[in-house]
Design an enzyme around this catalytic site. Structure first.
Site, short mmCIF file in Angstrom:
data_model
loop_
_atom_site.label_atom_id
_atom_site.label_comp_id
_atom_site.label_asym_id
_atom_site.label_seq_id
_atom_site.Cartn_x
_atom_site.Cartn_y
_atom_site.Cartn_z
CB CYS A 158 -0.94 0.00 1.20
SG CYS A 158 -2.12 -1.38 1.19
CG HIS A 206 -3.21 3.21 2.14
ND1 HIS A 206 -3.69 2.78 0.91
CD2 HIS A 206 -3.36 2.16 2.99
CE1 HIS A 206 -4.10 1.53 1.02
NE2 HIS A 206 -3.91 1.13 2.25
CG ASN A 212 -6.94 -0.89 0.94
OD1 ASN A 212 -6.19 -0.54 0.02
ND2 ASN A 212 -6.47 -1.35 2.09
#
Length: 335
Positions: free
Chosen positions: A116, A257, A287
């Site tokens: 990520c 993020h 996500n």
């Protein structure tokens, strides 16, 4: 010759047409819209459902839009980097496939893996390449087909992830004071047990056993990841602010993020920056791993003004984490 700076000069994005919303998920596993929204803040996620299409397809779509928006001559691109956890194949690189589909004749390509944190780390690498004076224009793409590793019988993880890609053009400039200013990156190698895919790599290659025992899906211990993410992302933002003599008032935008709404809110509280300054789009995309930050830039581009102080921050598998201080280089509303 003065110092060479590396700046983002444009952004492109792509998410698949198919939307998997909470109502549909509630028919697949024991969950509900209220449960999902309360715990992670996600209403829907885009899923690449077409057979035979992978991460490179979304990356190519985002890069093609980027090229069209900026008007850059494809023959002037020096390099193309794709950061992803879900490559099309073990080899060749996903970046090489994207480069071939785009018809870039004078560029080289490679993949970068940092989960990520991938986009943020890769932006730093691309900026360093440009600042070396050897390269002028580099396309950086964050792309992940997270649906390819999600277990849709596990209600703890299947509600979290979506598919998408975001791309930026990074160029050299001699204009002072803009672009990537500073980064702080760290890795805690103790993160393996808490966030990983058990099978598919060289330690545990694919076999009938690994397939039968459902070992090719993402595994996450949510509470541990949550705690480490909030602590590290928050501390990293504070570190970058301190190193660059920034106060909360000096920061125009934090682009984190997009892992979990509660994580984002906890980080903002930890660094004492109001949510009005935090870019959040997790409700619509979920996500998307390496794609979250470039997709957030893509969504928010019109609100970014030349000279804005922007901080990126992320946390991911392997317990990679960090923050980057970036001085925005163009008025987004004009693009």
């Amino acid at each position: 010759m003065g110092k060479i700076n590396a700046i983002i000069t444009g952004v492109g994005g792509y998410v698949p047409d198919y939307i998997l919303d909470n109502e549909e998920l509630a028919r697949m596993v024991d969950t509900s819209d209220e449960w999902i929204m309360t715990r992670v803040g996600i209403k829907e996620r885009h899923i690449l459902t077409e057979e035979g299409l992978g991460t490179s397809y979304m990356a190519r779509k985002a890069a093609k839009q980027l090229i069209e928006k900026t008007g850059v001559d494809p023959d002037t691109i020096d390099a193309l980097i794709v950061t992803t956890t879900t490559p099309d194949y073990k080899f060749p690189s996903t970046a090489s496939i994207v480069l071939g589909k785009l018809g870039l004749k004078n560029a080289f390509a490679f993949d970068f893996s940092a989960a990520c944190c991938g986009f943020m780390y890769t932006l730093d690498v691309a900026s360093s390449m440009i600042q070396s004076g050897r390269y002028k224009k580099i396309i950086v793409i964050g792309a992940d087909k997270m649906s390819s590793m999600v277990d849709y019988t596990d209600r703890q993880t299947c509600v979290l992830f979506g598919d998408g890609a975001g791309a930026v053009l990074v160029e050299a400039t001699d204009e002072e004071g803009y672009g990537l200013q500073n980064s702080f990156f760290r890795t805690d190698g103790k993160g393996l047990p808490f966030l990983h895919m058990k099978a598919g790599g060289s330690v545990c290659p694919p076999s009938h056993f690994t397939v039968d025992h459902r070992l090719h899906y993402l595994y996450q211990e949510g509470r541990t990841v949550f705690r480490y993410a909030v602590t590290n992302m928050g501390d990293d933002v504070l570190k970058v602010m301190k190193d660059n003599n920034l106060t909360a008032d000096d920061v125009d935008w934090v682009i984190p993020h997009e892992a979990n709404q509660r994580i984002i809110e906890a980080v903002a509280k930890r660094v004492d920056i109001p949510m009005e300054k935090v870019v959040v789009n997790i409700e619509r995309y979920g996500n998307t791993s390496a794609a979250t930050i470039p997709l957030a830039i893509w969504d928010h581009e019109a609100n970014l003004k030349k000279g804005d102080n922007v901080i990126f921050t992320a946390f991911g598998a392997g317990f990679v984490h960090g923050a980057t201080y970036y001085k925005w280089a163009y008025d987004g509303r004009k693009r």
